[in-house]
Design a protein around this motif. Structure first.
Motif, short mmCIF file in Angstrom:
data_model
loop_
_atom_site.label_atom_id
_atom_site.label_comp_id
_atom_site.label_asym_id
_atom_site.label_seq_id
_atom_site.Cartn_x
_atom_site.Cartn_y
_atom_site.Cartn_z
N GLN A 3 0.67 -1.17 0.04
CA GLN A 3 0.06 -0.18 0.10
C GLN A 3 0.65 1.41 0.05
OE1 GLN A 3 -2.89 -0.37 3.33
NE2 GLN A 3 -4.60 -0.24 1.83
N ASP A 4 1.91 1.29 0.58
CA ASP A 4 2.71 2.40 0.91
C ASP A 4 4.25 2.15 0.52
OD1 ASP A 4 0.62 3.94 1.91
OD2 ASP A 4 0.86 3.22 3.76
N ASN A 5 4.47 0.94 -0.45
CA ASN A 5 5.54 0.57 -0.77
C ASN A 5 5.69 0.42 -2.24
OD1 ASN A 5 8.19 -0.36 -1.13
ND2 ASN A 5 8.25 -1.46 0.69
N ALA A 6 6.09 1.49 -2.96
CA ALA A 6 5.67 1.45 -4.36
C ALA A 6 7.08 0.51 -4.89
CB ALA A 6 5.86 2.92 -5.14
N LEU A 7 8.11 0.44 -4.45
CA LEU A 7 9.08 -0.37 -5.14
C LEU A 7 8.81 -2.01 -4.90
CD1 LEU A 7 11.86 -0.80 -6.33
CD2 LEU A 7 12.95 -0.42 -4.35
N LEU A 8 8.33 -2.27 -3.62
CA LEU A 8 7.78 -3.65 -3.37
C LEU A 8 6.60 -3.94 -4.29
CD1 LEU A 8 8.25 -6.35 -1.66
CD2 LEU A 8 6.67 -5.16 -0.15
N LYS A 9 5.62 -3.13 -4.43
CA LYS A 9 4.64 -3.45 -5.24
C LYS A 9 5.07 -3.38 -6.96
CE LYS A 9 0.03 -1.56 -6.64
NZ LYS A 9 0.06 -2.02 -8.19
N GLU A 10 6.17 -2.79 -7.11
CA GLU A 10 6.68 -2.86 -8.57
C GLU A 10 7.21 -4.45 -8.57
OE1 GLU A 10 9.77 -0.88 -11.67
OE2 GLU A 10 9.74 -0.15 -9.61
N VAL A 11 8.15 -4.65 -7.66
CA VAL A 11 8.64 -6.05 -7.94
C VAL A 11 7.41 -7.03 -7.84
CG1 VAL A 11 10.09 -7.62 -6.63
CG2 VAL A 11 10.84 -5.43 -6.70
N LEU A 12 6.58 -6.94 -6.97
CA LEU A 12 5.57 -8.28 -6.84
C LEU A 12 4.73 -8.04 -8.06
CD1 LEU A 12 5.00 -8.00 -3.07
CD2 LEU A 12 6.04 -9.75 -4.10
N ASP A 13 4.38 -6.87 -8.63
CA ASP A 13 3.53 -6.75 -9.66
C ASP A 13 4.30 -7.33 -11.17
OD1 ASP A 13 1.43 -5.73 -8.54
OD2 ASP A 13 1.87 -3.62 -9.22
N SER A 14 5.72 -7.15 -11.11
CA SER A 14 6.17 -7.84 -12.12
C SER A 14 6.23 -9.47 -12.12
CB SER A 14 7.77 -7.35 -12.07
OG SER A 14 8.56 -8.10 -13.23
N GLN A 15 6.68 -9.80 -10.87
CA GLN A 15 6.43 -11.32 -10.64
C GLN A 15 5.04 -12.01 -10.95
OE1 GLN A 15 7.65 -12.40 -6.62
NE2 GLN A 15 9.89 -12.45 -7.33
N LYS A 16 4.04 -11.27 -10.55
CA LYS A 16 2.76 -11.70 -10.70
C LYS A 16 2.47 -11.78 -12.26
CE LYS A 16 -2.09 -10.72 -9.45
NZ LYS A 16 -3.00 -10.08 -8.56
N ALA A 17 2.73 -10.74 -13.08
CA ALA A 17 2.31 -10.58 -14.35
C ALA A 17 3.14 -11.50 -15.20
CB ALA A 17 2.80 -9.15 -14.89
N TYR A 18 4.54 -11.94 -14.95
CA TYR A 18 5.40 -12.96 -15.33
C TYR A 18 4.90 -14.39 -15.22
CZ TYR A 18 9.32 -14.91 -17.73
OH TYR A 18 10.04 -15.54 -18.82
N GLN A 19 4.23 -14.41 -13.83
CA GLN A 19 3.67 -15.83 -13.50
C GLN A 19 2.56 -16.18 -14.35
OE1 GLN A 19 3.51 -16.75 -9.59
NE2 GLN A 19 1.96 -18.15 -9.65
N LYS A 20 1.80 -15.11 -14.43
CA LYS A 20 0.71 -15.41 -15.53
C LYS A 20 0.90 -15.58 -16.98
CE LYS A 20 -3.70 -13.04 -16.91
NZ LYS A 20 -4.45 -11.64 -16.73
N LYS A 21 2.02 -15.13 -17.25
CA LYS A 21 2.36 -15.40 -18.73
C LYS A 21 2.88 -16.82 -18.78
CE LYS A 21 5.96 -14.17 -21.95
NZ LYS A 21 7.25 -13.16 -21.99
N VAL A 22 3.79 -16.93 -17.85
CA VAL A 22 4.66 -18.32 -18.18
C VAL A 22 3.85 -19.46 -17.63
CG1 VAL A 22 5.89 -18.04 -15.87
CG2 VAL A 22 7.16 -19.00 -17.78
N ARG A 23 2.96 -19.18 -16.62
CA ARG A 23 2.34 -20.62 -16.07
C ARG A 23 1.58 -21.48 -17.11
NH1 ARG A 23 1.74 -21.58 -10.75
NH2 ARG A 23 4.01 -20.67 -10.82
N VAL A 24 1.21 -20.75 -18.01
CA VAL A 24 0.44 -21.19 -19.18
C VAL A 24 1.17 -22.21 -19.94
CG1 VAL A 24 -0.69 -20.68 -21.42
CG2 VAL A 24 -1.10 -19.25 -19.63
#
Length: 356
Positions: free
Chosen positions: A321-342
């Motif tokens: 919520q108040d940590n933009a850098l952590l959000k950037e990292v986790l959002d990147s992992q989440k997006a890549y997982q959605k792509k690669v998990r298929v």
């Protein structure tokens, strides 16, 4: 005429060899010190550090020499980042989630519950922007960080008693690091982090009721099964990556060709540890089933798994919520997982499903 030409060629070769020897003798030798979280016999974790140092020295023809101090010597297994950051050591080999208390943003680079598997995470590091994000996070600590070897999917831990309901977790004292520790704490577990060399003693003296370490290859040799026979399958660290870190000033002082050799050695040693550990786990599992039939392999019941997933989602929202850098990292992992998990489902999952 031929004899004169031969003598001339030999003279040229001799002079050339002398020049090469002189140049080699005048090459500066760079001696680095590296601290590890691991003891001298904790394979394959310590092997990754040793193999990297050996490769770097061989590839550089001895110009790059790395001395390794294990935890037995420096006595600060969980303080690797501080020692490298402060210049006490030039390099380190550890796991980034060990210093989540100092910088929560380093945590996702080891592994996240219900997250990327090892092949997926390596793809994210090297082709999905993960390595760049890792440098962005570590820049404030004045170190560079590189993948340092994966343990793959880790087991869910050793317990004295079977965990049947969420009530069984209430007040349970457990060693479990990383984001998984935050999840277990949310479910009522008293979470602690203990250095590898102290785990068995903590379990034996009832300082803890349960613990999570790695997998059969490293767990069995520690003897946890003698006290806590319930062995649970994994959920929390599907791709636990160790890390090499190096002080930025030290790295920048190296000539470009030695920087390249060092990075290449780290990358090769990391992958070598992953496949070494895979083989060690397979052998240890086979041995475990034959020699220790008292070990009861369990999977957490669905209501517990559902509660863990719910806590995981809630914690991610709260922490970003108040940590933009952590959000950037986790959002990147989440997006890549959605792509690669298929593709993981189409390849690995369906292959195993159809052939087991």
């Amino acid at each position: 005429m031929k004899r004169i030409m031969m003598k001339t060629v030999l003279k040229i070769i001799f002079v050339g060899c002398c020049m090469l020897l002189t140049l080699h003798a005048n090459e500066k030798v760079y001696k680095l010190k590296m601290a590890t979280t691991w003891g001298p016999t904790l394979s394959p974790l310590i092997d990754a550090a040793n193999n990297m140092a050996k490769m770097a020295e061989e590839l550089s023809n001895g110009q790059l020499q790395i001395r390794i101090d294990t935890a037995n010597k420096h006595k600060s297994p969980l303080g690797i980042l501080d020692m490298v950051k402060g210049g006490q050591y030039d390099m380190g080999h550890s796991a980034s989630y060990y210093w989540k208390g100092k910088d929560i943003n380093t945590l996702p680079f080891t592994s996240m519950p219900f997250g990327l598997t090892s092949p997926e995470q390596y793809a994210w590091f090297y082709h999905g922007g993960g390595l760049e994000l890792m440098q962005k996070v570590y820049n404030k600590h004045h170190v560079y960080s590189f993948p340092g070897g994966s343990t793959g999917v880790q087991m869910g831990g050793w317990f004295r008693k079977e965990i049947k309901t969420l009530t069984d977790l209430q007040g349970l004292k457990m060693r479990i690091p990383g984001f998984a520790g935050e999840i277990m704490a949310r479910l009522g577990v008293q979470v602690t982090n203990i250095a590898p060399g102290e785990l068995y003693t903590a379990l034996e003296t009832n300082s803890i009721d349960a613990l999570e370490w790695v997998g059969p290859s490293m767990d069995i040799t520690m003897g946890f099964h003698k006290i806590a026979p319930f062995y649970y399958t994994g959920w929390h660290e599907p791709a636990s990556e160790m890390h090499f870190i190096i002080n930025q000033k030290v790295y920048k002082k190296l000539p470009k060709h030695l920087q390249d050799i060092l990075v290449a050695s780290m990358r090769l040693a990391a992958y070598d540890m992953y496949i070494q550990n895979y083989d060690m786990n397979a052998s240890a599992w086979e041995m475990m089933k034959k020699e220790y039939p008292n070990i009861m392999v369990k999977t957490f019941p669905k209501p517990i798994m559902d509660a863990m997933k719910k806590a995981n989602e809630e914690l991610i929202i709260e922490m970003t919520q108040d940590n933009a850098l952590l959000k950037e990292v986790l959002d990147s992992q989440k997006a890549y997982q959605k792509k690669v998990r298929v593709w993981t489902q189409m390849s690995d999952y369906l292959y195993l499903k159809d052939n087991l």
